[in-house]
Write a protein that holds these residues in place. Structure first.
Motif, PDB file in Angstrom:
ATOM      1  N   GLU A  84       0.759  -1.327  -0.154  1.00  0.00           N
ATOM      2  CA  GLU A  84      -0.032  -0.156  -0.133  1.00  0.00           C
ATOM      3  C   GLU A  84       0.856   1.280  -0.235  1.00  0.00           C
ATOM      4  O   GLU A  84       0.665   2.214   0.781  1.00  0.00           O
ATOM      5  CB  GLU A  84      -1.001   0.047   1.256  1.00  0.00           C
ATOM      6  N   SER A  85       2.000   1.342  -0.687  1.00  0.00           N
ATOM      7  CA  SER A  85       2.809   2.563  -0.919  1.00  0.00           C
ATOM      8  C   SER A  85       2.597   3.432  -2.143  1.00  0.00           C
ATOM      9  O   SER A  85       2.324   3.124  -3.091  1.00  0.00           O
ATOM     10  CB  SER A  85       4.070   2.008  -1.244  1.00  0.00           C
ATOM     11  N   ALA A  86       2.167   4.643  -1.449  1.00  0.00           N
ATOM     12  CA  ALA A  86       1.747   5.634  -2.754  1.00  0.00           C
ATOM     13  C   ALA A  86       2.907   5.920  -3.558  1.00  0.00           C
ATOM     14  O   ALA A  86       2.537   6.244  -4.703  1.00  0.00           O
ATOM     15  CB  ALA A  86       1.262   6.893  -1.661  1.00  0.00           C
ATOM     16  N   LEU A  87       3.977   5.931  -2.951  1.00  0.00           N
ATOM     17  CA  LEU A  87       5.150   6.139  -3.945  1.00  0.00           C
ATOM     18  C   LEU A  87       5.411   5.312  -5.098  1.00  0.00           C
ATOM     19  O   LEU A  87       5.574   5.628  -6.129  1.00  0.00           O
ATOM     20  CB  LEU A  87       6.607   6.403  -3.173  1.00  0.00           C
ATOM     21  N   ASN A  88       5.198   3.840  -4.571  1.00  0.00           N
ATOM     22  CA  ASN A  88       5.066   2.884  -5.753  1.00  0.00           C
ATOM     23  C   ASN A  88       4.000   3.052  -6.709  1.00  0.00           C
ATOM     24  O   ASN A  88       4.298   2.722  -7.858  1.00  0.00           O
ATOM     25  CB  ASN A  88       5.210   1.617  -5.021  1.00  0.00           C
ATOM     26  N   PHE A  89       2.997   3.425  -6.324  1.00  0.00           N
ATOM     27  CA  PHE A  89       1.800   3.857  -7.282  1.00  0.00           C
ATOM     28  C   PHE A  89       2.124   5.096  -8.108  1.00  0.00           C
ATOM     29  O   PHE A  89       1.795   4.769  -9.340  1.00  0.00           O
ATOM     30  CB  PHE A  89       0.416   4.327  -6.521  1.00  0.00           C
ATOM     31  N   GLY A  90       3.042   6.010  -7.708  1.00  0.00           N
ATOM     32  CA  GLY A  90       3.400   7.179  -8.459  1.00  0.00           C
ATOM     33  C   GLY A  90       4.119   6.662  -9.541  1.00  0.00           C
ATOM     34  O   GLY A  90       4.237   7.038 -10.688  1.00  0.00           O
ATOM     35  N   TRP A  91       5.186   5.742  -9.238  1.00  0.00           N
ATOM     36  CA  TRP A  91       6.125   5.083 -10.232  1.00  0.00           C
ATOM     37  C   TRP A  91       5.472   4.492 -11.293  1.00  0.00           C
ATOM     38  O   TRP A  91       5.869   4.568 -12.442  1.00  0.00           O
ATOM     39  CB  TRP A  91       7.232   4.133  -9.370  1.00  0.00           C
ATOM     40  N   PHE A  92       4.384   3.491 -10.931  1.00  0.00           N
ATOM     41  CA  PHE A  92       3.634   2.806 -11.685  1.00  0.00           C
ATOM     42  C   PHE A  92       3.073   3.660 -12.684  1.00  0.00           C
ATOM     43  O   PHE A  92       2.984   3.574 -13.976  1.00  0.00           O
ATOM     44  CB  PHE A  92       2.761   1.883 -10.820  1.00  0.00           C
ATOM     45  N   PHE A  93       2.355   4.642 -12.324  1.00  0.00           N
ATOM     46  CA  PHE A  93       1.558   5.769 -13.246  1.00  0.00           C
ATOM     47  C   PHE A  93       2.389   6.190 -14.292  1.00  0.00           C
ATOM     48  O   PHE A  93       2.189   6.460 -15.357  1.00  0.00           O
ATOM     49  CB  PHE A  93       0.889   6.565 -12.509  1.00  0.00           C
TER      50      PHE A  93
END
Length: 270
Positions: free
Chosen positions: A168-177
């Protein structure tokens, strides 16, 4: 003559079992110390086994200490387990991803496999075009697309999404997008393949397929198949990013990411 047969050869010798052991030892013959040598060898092997056991225990303690230190530092050591016949990556959706997110993660994994299939078929089609006289340059470019595109996709957008779903890491979501948008742009461009950035017919898009179908029918058919694969990959990728974004917004990670960005800007300003 009778003297030769005075002693009976079948007569048993009288031995007193209670006689002195020293006497019986002399009668049995000399002892060359075989028992002492055997016990020395056993003791030597026992010492070697104890030394090896101590070394193994030391290594085990050292490995355990490193694992504990890595766990305290937040570093996760993942064991490579996929594909099963030749493990090169760690991949365990069923046990590491929450149940309500597993379907979405499997679709993202299908997108990664779809990109692999597209670029592999691209090599086949471009190889056919090279054989038919289109030049070796486009074949080399197709090889470069495959050997850089597949590992790059895994590292840049699939692994961040996997970690984001697991932690549930927001930073990893940002990298994905960020990188998945680049992935979508690439597959859409490949489906069209205009001669703007990539020279020649190194991508199996609709424009090279139309150009080749009249002069080289087999090559044109291969390019049309590649065009269809890139179209399917584009549709799947758009659907995946839409679903991930809906979950990202609904789970509150978008607001958390904005707060983290604001805190980072404040720290930079201070």
């Amino acid at each position: 003559m009778a003297g030769r047969y005075d002693s009976d050869p079948f007569q048993e010798e009288d031995v007193n079992p209670f006689a002195d052991s020293g006497v019986r030892g002399k009668a049995a013959g000399p002892n060359y110390g075989g028992g002492s040598l055997g016990s020395a060898d056993l003791k030597k092997k026992e010492r070697e086994l104890q030394t090896r056991e101590a070394e193994l225990n030391k290594r085990e303690k050292e490995l355990k200490r490193k694992e504990e230190a890595a766990a305290q530092a937040g570093v996760v050591i993942d064991e490579k387990n996929w594909p099963p016949f030749f493990p090169i990556i760690h991949h365990d959706i069923a046990n590491e991803i929450p149940i309500h997110l597993q379907r979405l993660q499997y679709l993202a994994f299908a997108s990664l496999l779809g990109l692999t299939a597209c670029l592999f078929w691209n090599i086949i089609a471009v190889t056919t075009a090279w054989i038919k006289g289109e030049g070796v340059k486009i074949w080399l470019l197709a090889i470069i697309y495959f050997i850089s595109g597949v590992p790059g996709a895994y590292v840049l957008w699939y692994r961040p999404l996997y970690r984001a779903m697991r932690t549930e890491s927001a930073l990893n979501f940002g990298w994905f997008f960020l990188f998945y948008l680049l992935h979508i742009a690439f597959v859409i461009y490949s489906a069209v393949a205009p001669p703007i950035f990539f020279k020649g017919k190194s991508l199996t898009g609709i424009l090279p397929a139309v150009d080749l179908i009249s002069s080289k029918a087999l090559v044109g058919i291969f390019y049309f198949v590649g065009f269809g694969l890139f179209c399917l990959e584009s549709l799947l990728s758009v659907w995946v990013i839409q679903q991930v974004y809906m979950y990202f917004r609904g789970s509150g990670k978008a607001a958390e990411m904005k707060r983290e960005a604001a805190r980072g800007a404040m720290r930079a300003a201070i």
